[in-house]
Design a protein around this motif. Sequence first.
Motif, PDB file in Angstrom:
ATOM      1  N   TRP A  95       0.921  -1.279  -0.075  1.00  0.00           N
ATOM      2  CA  TRP A  95      -0.007  -0.052  -0.089  1.00  0.00           C
ATOM      3  C   TRP A  95       0.866   1.312  -0.010  1.00  0.00           C
ATOM      4  N   LEU A  96       2.015   1.083   0.689  1.00  0.00           N
ATOM      5  CA  LEU A  96       2.693   2.279   0.700  1.00  0.00           C
ATOM      6  C   LEU A  96       3.627   2.618  -0.479  1.00  0.00           C
ATOM      7  N   ILE A  97       4.134   1.590  -1.029  1.00  0.00           N
ATOM      8  CA  ILE A  97       4.722   1.599  -2.603  1.00  0.00           C
ATOM      9  C   ILE A  97       3.540   2.126  -3.447  1.00  0.00           C
ATOM     10  N   GLY A  98       2.255   1.856  -3.304  1.00  0.00           N
ATOM     11  CA  GLY A  98       1.174   2.163  -4.106  1.00  0.00           C
ATOM     12  C   GLY A  98       1.041   3.595  -4.191  1.00  0.00           C
ATOM     13  N   LEU A  99       1.054   4.177  -2.756  1.00  0.00           N
ATOM     14  CA  LEU A  99       0.849   5.718  -2.839  1.00  0.00           C
ATOM     15  C   LEU A  99       1.991   6.403  -3.403  1.00  0.00           C
ATOM     16  N   ALA A 100       3.130   5.659  -3.443  1.00  0.00           N
ATOM     17  CA  ALA A 100       4.226   6.604  -4.182  1.00  0.00           C
ATOM     18  C   ALA A 100       4.028   6.331  -5.797  1.00  0.00           C
ATOM     19  N   ASN A 101       3.752   5.165  -5.971  1.00  0.00           N
ATOM     20  CA  ASN A 101       3.469   4.914  -7.403  1.00  0.00           C
ATOM     21  C   ASN A 101       2.142   5.733  -8.030  1.00  0.00           C
ATOM     22  N   LYS A 102       1.280   5.956  -7.061  1.00  0.00           N
ATOM     23  CA  LYS A 102      -0.033   6.730  -7.466  1.00  0.00           C
ATOM     24  C   LYS A 102       0.492   8.199  -7.966  1.00  0.00           C
ATOM     25  N   ARG A 103       1.612   8.700  -7.633  1.00  0.00           N
ATOM     26  CA  ARG A 103       2.135   9.980  -8.043  1.00  0.00           C
ATOM     27  C   ARG A 103       3.018   9.787  -9.071  1.00  0.00           C
ATOM     28  N   LEU A 104       3.919   8.716  -8.907  1.00  0.00           N
ATOM     29  CA  LEU A 104       5.032   8.605 -10.046  1.00  0.00           C
ATOM     30  C   LEU A 104       4.725   7.839 -10.988  1.00  0.00           C
ATOM     31  N   GLY A 105       3.777   6.665 -11.116  1.00  0.00           N
ATOM     32  CA  GLY A 105       3.355   5.937 -12.174  1.00  0.00           C
ATOM     33  C   GLY A 105       4.416   5.007 -12.677  1.00  0.00           C
ATOM     34  N   VAL A 106       5.409   4.791 -12.099  1.00  0.00           N
ATOM     35  CA  VAL A 106       6.501   3.794 -12.539  1.00  0.00           C
ATOM     36  C   VAL A 106       6.207   2.339 -12.543  1.00  0.00           C
ATOM     37  N   ILE A 107       5.301   2.027 -11.691  1.00  0.00           N
ATOM     38  CA  ILE A 107       4.879   0.555 -11.658  1.00  0.00           C
ATOM     39  C   ILE A 107       3.768   0.092 -12.475  1.00  0.00           C
ATOM     40  N   GLY A 108       4.135  -0.518 -13.500  1.00  0.00           N
ATOM     41  CA  GLY A 108       3.033  -0.533 -14.502  1.00  0.00           C
ATOM     42  C   GLY A 108       2.165  -1.925 -14.367  1.00  0.00           C
ATOM     43  N   SER A 109       2.705  -3.081 -13.761  1.00  0.00           N
ATOM     44  CA  SER A 109       2.053  -4.119 -13.932  1.00  0.00           C
ATOM     45  C   SER A 109       2.299  -4.986 -12.588  1.00  0.00           C
ATOM     46  N   VAL A 110       1.465  -6.292 -12.380  1.00  0.00           N
ATOM     47  CA  VAL A 110       1.859  -7.187 -11.571  1.00  0.00           C
ATOM     48  C   VAL A 110       1.473  -8.459 -12.276  1.00  0.00           C
ATOM     49  N   PHE A 111       2.499  -9.342 -12.162  1.00  0.00           N
ATOM     50  CA  PHE A 111       2.635 -10.265 -12.967  1.00  0.00           C
ATOM     51  C   PHE A 111       2.770 -11.861 -12.070  1.00  0.00           C
TER      52      PHE A 111
END
Length: 335
Positions: free
Chosen positions: A59-75
């Motif tokens: 969730w914490l990583i997701g909050l950062a990704n919500k702003r940065l948009g660097v994580i594109g996928s879960v596989f």
Amino acid sequence: MKKSTTVTLQPAQVILSDKRVHGGKNVEKKKTLEFLRSHLRRLFTEILNLFFNHDWVFWLIGLANKRLGVIGSVFLAYPANDEYSDAYTYRWRARTMEWTPRPIGFFWQNGKIGIKFAISASNGQFSDSASKDNLCRLVQRMESLRNLFYAKHKSFAGILPGALFMKRLVKETPEADVTVEVVKQVVRKVKSLEGLSEDTPVIVLGGKGFIGRKVVASLPQDTVYSVDIAGNNGQNVWPSHLQGRPVLLVNISLNSALGQYIHLLWPEVVIVNEVYPEPCMELAQQLKAVGCHCYHVVGVKARALPSFPGGYQGGIPCCAAWQSEKMEALFKRIV
């Protein structure tokens, strides 16, 4: 009009190559290095799960990704065999993750990051009607992980996309779309490398399968031939009228399928194998004896930590990738 002949498949013959006989030391050295890499990969996975496998961390990583948009996928990956499973995790650990996705690493493709998860369930379980509840929970968990990371995509390895789609547990199969695009790229490049014309006939092994149908539909219909037991009353219909002509043979079926068709091939056949793993040494020797050239689709150009085991050097499986303008198919010549 396309002509075809009903044929009987032959079991693959095993030819012991000189390379295996005289290269024993090299083989042993390679096995030792792979053994060490495997232990390092498994230790990495254990450490990753100890510190990283918590929803509040996601969730914490997701909050950062919500702003940065660097994580594109879960596989989600699963073991094609015991060797593949051992490459990622210890067997005692595998028993605890049959249907529970655990993180096993990361990969980078075209400026985006993918998070790798894995389970230890295998192909036979996915097609078992008794596993539908487990599959349903699995899809729900992967969707939950996608939401936690604020990732745009989720994807599944191997036969899972088709199995989930047929059971109506997913509505889209981006994995199939990527695979089709990769196969089309490799077909174009191999035709160029081999000096084949654009209208060279293409035979698709497994053309009635979930991805095979899409590959067949993506190719010129007047020069593509689907060879598959499915839909032919248990018989394989082989385009024997192409005998002696330059032909591209694309294997979307099983790794063992090529060996069953050896007796039907001729020197002008150029093979593109999309199935994992790549053709073994014995099969390569058989193809060489016939006079065929064979290429193996490695996947999509990307970097992974740890690297995917097996024949994915410098790349990731097609099913893990996402489509982009810069997506580059990787392939290598086997014979």
